[in-house]
Structure formats: C-alpha cells, structure tokens
Motif scaffolding. Structure first.
Motif, short mmCIF file in Angstrom:
data_model
loop_
_atom_site.label_atom_id
_atom_site.label_comp_id
_atom_site.label_asym_id
_atom_site.label_seq_id
_atom_site.Cartn_x
_atom_site.Cartn_y
_atom_site.Cartn_z
N VAL A 92 15.71 -31.56 40.23
CA VAL A 92 14.92 -31.86 41.42
C VAL A 92 13.61 -31.08 41.36
O VAL A 92 13.62 -29.88 41.18
N ASN A 93 12.53 -31.80 41.50
CA ASN A 93 11.23 -31.14 41.55
C ASN A 93 10.78 -31.04 43.00
O ASN A 93 10.33 -32.01 43.59
N TRP A 94 10.91 -29.86 43.57
CA TRP A 94 10.61 -29.64 44.99
C TRP A 94 9.11 -29.68 45.27
O TRP A 94 8.71 -29.76 46.42
N ASP A 95 8.29 -29.59 44.24
CA ASP A 95 6.85 -29.54 44.45
C ASP A 95 6.19 -30.91 44.39
O ASP A 95 5.00 -31.04 44.65
N THR A 96 6.95 -31.93 44.03
CA THR A 96 6.38 -33.26 43.91
C THR A 96 6.12 -33.87 45.28
O THR A 96 6.96 -33.79 46.17
N VAL A 97 4.95 -34.45 45.45
CA VAL A 97 4.63 -35.20 46.66
C VAL A 97 4.65 -36.68 46.28
O VAL A 97 3.90 -37.12 45.42
N HIS A 98 5.55 -37.41 46.93
CA HIS A 98 5.81 -38.79 46.56
C HIS A 98 4.95 -39.74 47.41
O HIS A 98 4.93 -39.64 48.63
N PRO A 99 4.27 -40.68 46.76
CA PRO A 99 3.41 -41.62 47.49
C PRO A 99 4.19 -42.73 48.18
O PRO A 99 5.39 -42.93 47.91
N ILE A 100 3.50 -43.44 49.03
CA ILE A 100 4.06 -44.59 49.75
C ILE A 100 4.71 -45.56 48.78
O ILE A 100 4.16 -45.87 47.73
#
Ligand SMILES: [Zn+2]
Length: 85
Positions: free
Chosen positions: A23-31
């Motif tokens: 799990v990458n907790w720093d990833t911001v996932h787009p719409i």
C-alpha cells in the motif's frame, strides 16, 4: 476527519509506510481511477472523506464537485480496512 471512540480505538492499528502490504499511503488518486485497497479516502482538495472498495472506481467528477473552486480532486488513503478474501 475520520472519527473513533475510546471503545473502538482497539480496532485501529498505527502502521508505518508499509512495504509488506504494497500500500502506498502517499499516492493521491485521480477521479475515476481504480481503488487499490478498501478503506477511507480523503479528498486533498476539499477534505471530504469517502469509503471505497478495492477494485471499484473513485467517484466521477459529477458526483464529487468543488463548486467555484479550482482545487484538484485527489483521493488519499487515510484508513485501510482489513477485509478477508
Ligand atoms: Zn474534494
């Protein structure tokens, strides 16, 4: 902000950025991108929180909007749920 009580705190476990779970907790996932793990996600643009299940899509732009704002919608994992199977 996600809430819990003293009674439910025992069901939460603090973890470091984990390599083990992938799990990458720093990833911001787009719409519209695919949810990598089930859990609670927070929008980086407005602070709204959602629950999303692994394998589904993050909310499309027409269901999560930032009226009158140019802030980008992006979902960051804040609580990972531990589901079996
Ligand atoms: Zn938002």
């Amino acid at each position: 902000m996600a809430l819990y009580t003293q009674e439910t705190e025992k069901y939460l476990k603090k973890t470091s950025t984990t390599i083990l779970s992938g799990v990458n907790w720093d990833t911001v996932h787009p719409i519209g991108s695919i949810v990598p793990v089930s859990g609670i996600y927070r929008c980086e643009g407005c602070g709204d929180e959602i629950t999303s299940n692994k394998g589904t899509e993050f909310p499309p732009q027409n269901t999560h909007q930032h009226p009158g704002s140019a802030k980008t919608i992006g979902w960051r994992l804040i609580v990972e749920t531990q589901t079996k199977g």
